[in-house]
Design a protein around this motif. Structure first.
Motif, mmCIF file in Angstrom:
data_model
loop_
_atom_site.group_PDB
_atom_site.id
_atom_site.type_symbol
_atom_site.label_atom_id
_atom_site.label_comp_id
_atom_site.label_asym_id
_atom_site.label_seq_id
_atom_site.Cartn_x
_atom_site.Cartn_y
_atom_site.Cartn_z
ATOM 1 N N SER A 1 -25.037 33.981 27.312
ATOM 2 C CA SER A 1 -24.579 35.060 28.189
ATOM 3 C C SER A 1 -24.712 36.390 27.463
ATOM 4 N N CYS A 2 -25.088 37.415 28.190
ATOM 5 C CA CYS A 2 -25.007 38.774 27.649
ATOM 6 C C CYS A 2 -23.512 39.035 27.416
ATOM 7 N N LEU A 3 -23.161 39.523 26.248
ATOM 8 C CA LEU A 3 -21.731 39.687 25.939
ATOM 9 C C LEU A 3 -21.083 40.787 26.778
ATOM 10 N N PHE A 4 -21.900 41.598 27.446
ATOM 11 C CA PHE A 4 -21.310 42.583 28.360
ATOM 12 C C PHE A 4 -20.648 41.891 29.549
ATOM 13 N N ALA A 5 -21.001 40.625 29.778
ATOM 14 C CA ALA A 5 -20.447 39.908 30.925
ATOM 15 C C ALA A 5 -19.209 39.111 30.551
ATOM 16 N N PRO B 1 -26.477 34.723 36.781
ATOM 17 C CA PRO B 1 -26.891 36.034 36.264
ATOM 18 C C PRO B 1 -26.361 36.328 34.874
ATOM 19 N N LEU B 2 -27.089 37.119 34.154
ATOM 20 C CA LEU B 2 -26.767 37.573 32.799
ATOM 21 C C LEU B 2 -26.746 36.458 31.756
ATOM 22 N N MET B 3 -27.245 35.273 32.124
ATOM 23 C CA MET B 3 -27.451 34.238 31.103
ATOM 24 C C MET B 3 -28.843 34.493 30.555
ATOM 25 N N SER B 4 -29.011 35.688 30.011
ATOM 26 C CA SER B 4 -30.350 36.235 29.826
ATOM 27 C C SER B 4 -30.713 36.540 28.378
ATOM 28 N N LYS B 5 -29.917 36.054 27.441
ATOM 29 C CA LYS B 5 -30.246 36.298 26.039
ATOM 30 C C LYS B 5 -30.974 35.084 25.450
ATOM 31 N N THR B 6 -31.697 35.339 24.388
ATOM 32 C CA THR B 6 -32.271 34.256 23.602
ATOM 33 C C THR B 6 -31.707 34.400 22.197
ATOM 34 N N ASN C 1 -33.081 53.337 35.053
ATOM 35 C CA ASN C 1 -32.453 52.164 34.430
ATOM 36 C C ASN C 1 -33.429 50.993 34.496
ATOM 37 N N ALA C 2 -33.263 50.061 33.574
ATOM 38 C CA ALA C 2 -34.046 48.824 33.635
ATOM 39 C C ALA C 2 -33.098 47.670 33.318
ATOM 40 N N ALA C 3 -33.579 46.447 33.497
ATOM 41 C CA ALA C 3 -32.698 45.293 33.288
ATOM 42 C C ALA C 3 -33.462 44.143 32.657
ATOM 43 N N CYS C 4 -32.729 43.298 31.940
ATOM 44 C CA CYS C 4 -33.303 42.032 31.493
ATOM 45 C C CYS C 4 -33.541 41.164 32.736
ATOM 46 N N ALA C 5 -34.469 40.212 32.633
ATOM 47 C CA ALA C 5 -34.709 39.321 33.766
ATOM 48 C C ALA C 5 -33.443 38.528 34.057
ATOM 49 N N GLY C 6 -33.091 38.433 35.325
ATOM 50 C CA GLY C 6 -31.899 37.671 35.700
ATOM 51 C C GLY C 6 -30.626 38.483 35.591
ATOM 52 N N CYS C 7 -30.743 39.796 35.501
ATOM 53 C CA CYS C 7 -29.545 40.635 35.380
ATOM 54 C C CYS C 7 -29.523 41.680 36.488
ATOM 55 N N PRO C 8 -28.488 41.672 37.326
ATOM 56 C CA PRO C 8 -28.412 42.688 38.375
ATOM 57 C C PRO C 8 -27.720 43.973 37.907
ATOM 58 N N VAL C 9 -27.318 44.021 36.639
ATOM 59 C CA VAL C 9 -26.540 45.165 36.156
ATOM 60 C C VAL C 9 -27.453 46.313 35.721
ATOM 61 N N GLY C 10 -28.403 46.007 34.856
ATOM 62 C CA GLY C 10 -29.358 47.037 34.443
ATOM 63 C C GLY C 10 -28.733 48.083 33.533
ATOM 64 N N CYS C 11 -28.298 47.643 32.355
ATOM 65 C CA CYS C 11 -27.655 48.600 31.433
ATOM 66 C C CYS C 11 -28.670 49.362 30.604
ATOM 67 N N ILE C 12 -29.951 48.994 30.711
ATOM 68 C CA ILE C 12 -30.942 49.633 29.843
ATOM 69 C C ILE C 12 -31.252 51.032 30.391
ATOM 70 N N HIS C 13 -30.954 52.027 29.583
ATOM 71 C CA HIS C 13 -31.173 53.409 30.006
ATOM 72 C C HIS C 13 -32.439 53.930 29.335
ATOM 73 N N TYR D 1 -38.400 47.027 25.740
ATOM 74 C CA TYR D 1 -37.103 47.697 25.673
ATOM 75 C C TYR D 1 -35.978 46.875 25.049
ATOM 76 N N ARG D 2 -36.243 45.636 24.673
ATOM 77 C CA ARG D 2 -35.182 44.823 24.052
ATOM 78 C C ARG D 2 -35.678 44.322 22.695
ATOM 79 N N HIS D 3 -34.732 43.945 21.846
ATOM 80 C CA HIS D 3 -35.109 43.598 20.474
ATOM 81 C C HIS D 3 -34.252 42.466 19.915
HETATM 82 S S1 SF4 Z 1 -26.228 44.039 30.944
HETATM 83 FE FE1 SF4 Z 1 -27.976 44.996 29.883
HETATM 84 S S2 SF4 Z 1 -28.336 43.801 27.984
HETATM 85 FE FE2 SF4 Z 1 -26.997 42.621 29.352
HETATM 86 S S3 SF4 Z 1 -28.443 41.303 30.456
HETATM 87 FE FE3 SF4 Z 1 -28.121 43.130 31.730
HETATM 88 S S4 SF4 Z 1 -29.744 44.572 31.181
HETATM 89 FE FE4 SF4 Z 1 -29.685 42.973 29.570
#
Ligand code: SF4
Length: 578
Positions: free
Chosen positions: A487-491, A69-74, A282-294, A179-181
């Motif tokens: 990895s998303c740096l939040f992780a 999970p959260l290996m979701s960035k490009t 909330n929404a989330a990137c694919a492969g992320c159970p956290v969902g930080c997108i507000h 929602y992502r950029h």
């Molecule tokens: S924490 Fe947020 S930015 Fe990071 S992968 Fe999950 S939804 Fe995307």
């Protein structure tokens, strides 16, 4: 999909030629940031301008994408229109998983399409389609049409640009799945220069997971840390906007072009306030159970008889700072309206927000007039700023053309460089002190995420230049490896070195796991090498006077420490680049 090499899709838009290449380097650059830098070295032209058709636009993912999970960035790499040097920009959404399931570690796009086009990529397909009728459409309209044209929701990503990208503004972003950029340093302009309105990546392949218990057990452990502990709850709960109140309390929130660092009026735009009145979901990137997108909403009356439409707009700290506190707009719905306009135009919200804050102060000081701004820009006046954002996207006059290149370009022409809030590029939303200012000004991406300078500033006093530089270099090295894993740096609290090594071993990358330190160093070196060889000179970077005039919870900025730190960090960067 576990390979000791990289599978790279290469498309030349000028000739239509498509190649699939197996490229070595897994054990030296890992993937993501490291892979992007390696591919730029191979396919890029360090001495040619950013918009030379031969320059590559690169998208790269990491070895753990699709497995944890959260290996979701490009990682997107290109030569930037902002400074004509090597640049990286990171984005999420469904981009990383789509690329993984299209069976590619990276996509390299070179050349320039003959007419406005969309590139469609899948595991068995690489196709270029003429979409000239989409040129000129805003991101919302383009998104609607593209989704209808290319169905496959859930398994595909749509990367696209708006009018700002078409006009090749260095403040143009690439939007990923609404929602992502890929926000900063002008990736959107690079697509514009290639006549590329959109890229669709279909994740239409499948692959088996590693056999045996070890992988499954480790996945469960990592997943539990993300979901059952407090480690990530901040991101899920209020999200990054939690920082607005925190920074305001310690006098570290940039307000009205950094003329202040705290103001009780920011109560109208805190994460708590957004959650109370404007948060929809909330929404989330694919492969992320956290969902930080507000996601909040703006509504518009379209008929007198109380008929409304509403739009969903994502928000986070950086956006709230850039078009909220920095512009003196202290109402969350007004902030959302500004984000909405910037989004539709395909502008990175942060840079234009900071640039307009400079323009407002410059207008107040009489350095520029309404002849240039076309509007009576004033802190707090959201309506004028909405119009100004459109002017920036379309480059309505010479002033907006310059301002949409960079604040410094406008300041060079009109004056007012002393109060331009630029640290390599328009600042991020932290006025924590000297270490952050140096970290962003000299950082490879000029991002607050290059290294944790903002956190270092908040540590107790007594630090030395030597300690601060050591911290920045070590911290950056760790982040380089994480962003090479994508990895998303939040992780970063979950993915410690030990956990990362175990993850890599569990899927079959034992050799990479055993050499993480050496590989991190190599990635750090390679990225800096690309940046320096493409023209970056740390000694030429200046930190505008405004940054030395502020007061934080620690008191006045220590200008001597700031200068010494900048000099020494710059020296170390050159050393790292080899
Ligand atoms: S924490 Fe947020 S930015 Fe990071 S992968 Fe999950 S939804 Fe995307």
């Amino acid at each position: 999909m576990i390979r000791d090499h990289f599978r790279v899709l290469i498309v030349d838009l000028s000739t239509g030629q498509r190649t699939i290449s197996d490229i070595d380097g897994r054990d030296t650059v890992a993937g993501g940031s490291g892979l992007a830098a390696m591919l730029f070295e191979k396919y890029g032209f360090l001495g040619k301008p950013w918009d030379d058709p031969g320059q590559p636009l690169i998208f790269a993912i990491g070895p753990l994408t699709g497995y944890f999970p959260l290996m979701s960035k490009t990682v997107c790499a290109f030569k930037s229109p902002y400074h004509d040097q090597y640049a990286e920009s990171h984005g999420g959404g469904r981009s990383a998983l789509s690329l993984r399931f299209a069976d590619a570690d990276a996509l390299v796009i070179t050349g320039k399409a003959k007419s406005p086009s969309a590139l469609i990529v899948g595991s068995r397909q690489i196709e270029l389609k003429d979409v000239h009728y989409l040129w000129g459409t805003d991101l919302q309209v383009a998104g609607k049409i593209l989704r209808r044209m290319f169905p496959g929701a859930g398994h595909r990503t749509i990367l696209r640009i708006g009018p700002a990208g078409e006009r090749q503004s260095p403040m143009a972003c690439i939007t990923a799945d609404t929602y992502r950029h890929f926000g900063r340093l002008g990736g959107g302009a690079v697509m514009g220069a290639k006549n590329l309105k959109a890229i669709m990546i279909h994740g239409d392949a499948s692959f088996p997971l590693p056999e045996g218990n070890a992988y499954a057990k480790l996945f469960e452990e990592v997943y539990a840390k993300m979901t059952d502990t407090d480690m990530m709850s901040k991101y899920h709960n209020l999200g990054t906007p939690i920082n607005v109140a925190v920074l305001n309390d310690i006098k570290a929130l940039p307000i009205r072009n950094l003329q202040a660092t705290a103001d009780p009026a920011t109560a109208g735009i805190t994460g708590e306030r957004f959650a109370e009145v404007a948060l929809l979901r909330n929404a989330a990137c694919a492969g992320c159970p956290v969902g930080c997108i507000h996601i909040g909403f703006v509504r518009e009356r379209f008929q007198k008889e109380n008929r409304y439409l509403y739009r969903q707009i994502s928000y986070d700290h950086e956006l709230i700072f850039a078009v909220g506190s920095m512009l003196g707009v202290m109402d969350c719905f007004e902030v959302l309206k500004l984000i909405d306009v910037a989004e539709k135009m395909g502008l990175d919200v942060m840079s234009p927000g900071v640039a307009l804050a400079w323009a407002t102060e410059a207008l107040g000081k009489g350095i520029i007039t309404e002849k240039e701004t076309l509007l009576p820009l004033a802190f707090g006046d959201s309506t004028s700023y909405q119009a100004a954002l459109r002017h920036m996207a379309y480059g309505t006059n010479e002033f907006y053309q310059l301002l949409s290149q960079s604040t410094m370009k406008a300041a060079e022409r009109y004056g007012g460089g002393d109060f331009a809030c630029v640290l390599g590029q328009e600042m991020a939303g932290y006025a924590t002190g000297e270490t952050f200012f140096v970290s962003q000004a000299l950082g490879l991406r000029h991002s607050h995420l290059d290294a944790g300078g903002y956190a270092y500033d908040q540590k107790p006093k007594g630090k030395t230049v030597e300690d601060a530089v050591k911290f920045l270099i070590q911290d950056e090295k760790g982040r380089c490896f994480l962003t090479s894993m994508v990895s998303c740096l939040f992780a970063r609290g979950v993915y410690t070195d030990e956990v990362l090594a175990n993850c890599l071993k569990s899927v079959g990358y034992g050799s990479l796991a055993d050499n993480m330190d050496t590989v991190s160093e190599e990635i750090q070196r390679l990225r800096w090498n690309m940046r320096i060889r493409s023209g970056f000179r740390p000694e030429n970077v200046s930190i505008p006077k405004r940054f030395t005039e502020i007061t934080t919870w620690k008191g006045q900025i220590d200008t001597l420490f700031l200068e010494d730190l900048k000099k020494e960090y710059g020296r170390k960067i050159l050393e790292m680049a080899g």
